[in-house]
Write an enzyme that holds these catalytic residues in place. Sequence first.
Site, mmCIF file in Angstrom:
data_model
loop_
_atom_site.group_PDB
_atom_site.id
_atom_site.type_symbol
_atom_site.label_atom_id
_atom_site.label_comp_id
_atom_site.label_asym_id
_atom_site.label_seq_id
_atom_site.Cartn_x
_atom_site.Cartn_y
_atom_site.Cartn_z
ATOM 1 N N LYS A 1 0.830 -1.215 0.000
ATOM 2 C CA LYS A 1 0.000 0.000 0.000
ATOM 3 C C LYS A 1 0.863 1.262 0.000
ATOM 4 O O LYS A 1 0.501 2.271 -0.596
ATOM 5 C CB LYS A 1 -0.955 -0.027 1.189
ATOM 6 C CG LYS A 1 -2.046 -1.093 1.054
ATOM 7 C CD LYS A 1 -3.015 -1.034 2.211
ATOM 8 C CE LYS A 1 -4.195 -1.971 2.019
ATOM 9 N NZ LYS A 1 -3.834 -3.380 2.013
ATOM 10 N N GLU B 1 -3.404 6.398 8.703
ATOM 11 C CA GLU B 1 -4.074 7.419 7.910
ATOM 12 C C GLU B 1 -5.343 7.880 8.622
ATOM 13 O O GLU B 1 -5.852 7.207 9.520
ATOM 14 C CB GLU B 1 -4.384 6.918 6.494
ATOM 15 C CG GLU B 1 -5.331 5.758 6.410
ATOM 16 C CD GLU B 1 -5.522 5.241 4.992
ATOM 17 O OE1 GLU B 1 -4.608 5.387 4.164
ATOM 18 O OE2 GLU B 1 -6.593 4.684 4.724
ATOM 19 N N ARG C 1 -5.619 -8.071 -10.186
ATOM 20 C CA ARG C 1 -6.189 -9.358 -10.594
ATOM 21 C C ARG C 1 -7.640 -9.148 -10.989
ATOM 22 O O ARG C 1 -8.176 -8.052 -10.879
ATOM 23 C CB ARG C 1 -6.128 -10.344 -9.432
ATOM 24 C CG ARG C 1 -6.801 -9.805 -8.177
ATOM 25 C CD ARG C 1 -6.832 -10.780 -7.026
ATOM 26 N NE ARG C 1 -7.100 -10.136 -5.756
ATOM 27 C CZ ARG C 1 -8.297 -9.769 -5.316
ATOM 28 N NH1 ARG C 1 -9.361 -9.965 -6.075
ATOM 29 N NH2 ARG C 1 -8.442 -9.203 -4.136
#
Length: 479
Positions: free
Chosen positions: A115, A199, A291
Amino acid sequence: MKKILIANRGEIAIRVMRTAKKMGIKTVAVYSTADRNAPHVRYADEAVLIGEAPSNQSYLLGDKIIEVAKSLNVDGIHPGYGFLSENAGFAEACEKNNITFIGPKSHAIKVMGSKLAAKEAVKAYNIPMVPGTDQAITDIPEAKKIAKGIGFPILIKASAGGGGKGMRIVEKEDEFESQMNRAISEAVNAFGDGSVFIEKYVSSPRHIEIQIMADAHGNVIHLFERECSIQRRHQKVVEEAPSVILTPELRHEMGEAAIKVAKACDYLGAGTVEFLLDENKNFYFLEMNTRLQVEHPVSEIIADVDLVELQIKVARGEALNIDQDDLKINGHALELRVYAEDPLNDFLPSVGTLAVYKLPEGDGIRVDNGFEQGMDIPIYYDPMLAKLITYGETREEAIELMLKAIADYKVKGIQTTLPFGTFVFNHDAFKSGDFDTHFVKKYYSPEALKAKQDEEAKIAATLAVKQYIEDQKLLRLPN
């Protein structure tokens, strides 16, 4: 490409094989001892046993799968989702053995698999991101200082994570240390990597994702959005396309942002860019899934494309034959993931034998299924049995059809998420479109579901008695 191996099981293996057969491509299934009699094994042209039931002794054995592919002169490997689908090492090994990996290049998987690396990659493209750290952190006092600077509530997330693991919401400062320790511990156990980042917690978000497709010739398109806000344990259960909340302008803006994310990592094939949308309709980049997604059918239906066919075509070097301007939204599609889980017992997996297993049929109903009556549900894998998809010209039509399809879906021997689906699709918040990722927390409880089921049973019984009385009256009429 004349022959492909599907490195997966269940409904997604059959889904990929169906398109391959349509394209005149031979298919190879791999299976574990637990799946010896599974439908995907019979559906393939060839099938090879690769190991024992646990996935680390079968479906996660990348080297063994490549060995099988080489021995059978396979041209490409489709990984489906889960298992090896986002394993950069496996994609690389395919490339080294001159087998086409039907997915992105290993570089894109690596970048988007972290990430933090993903945030770094898209930073130059001015894509909105939730305020937070841009580096992994394990120093708790330092992390606490950063959290105070961002302002509570905050979210601690595993950098290598997914599926809600290594994720903790911290409402107050005095909860921070314990939650940070738990997040690091979960991340180590789940991913072997304890790095986390912090975050700002978006308190009432919608989870909106954009389906993209990219070829090797620089063409990238998006196939509109999916609304994935109905979740339990941070995992999706209900998805729909399009989202009821997006304006055409916002859809365009988010679609363009998703295309930029794909370009940031030189993407190839099908991928999904996930965003959070706050109550003021500000969107923030969340992550990219490199994917095919579980919920891809709803995008296929509204965009009128076969995403697996496009995956195979771009993997063999073809240019996309669709321009962005060619794509239009057709109708509305809904998907319910039918899990072998007990919604009355905290969605815990439900194991047993499918004593009765009959699928709904009819216009506007699609079931991507991997099981059949008489089969045992293995405890070794994800508990999803099938995906129930409905589509109509309007959202209301798709909802009514979904409720009918759930009622016609007959399962005995185990518990499933079908009753939960009925609860969601009947709920006023869902029908109105006024919901967020806290739908389950706000509205759902086992007691609420039980009350709804009891009410429906009472109505059904009343109707049955009424019908019986009418029938008796008819029988008593003189000839």
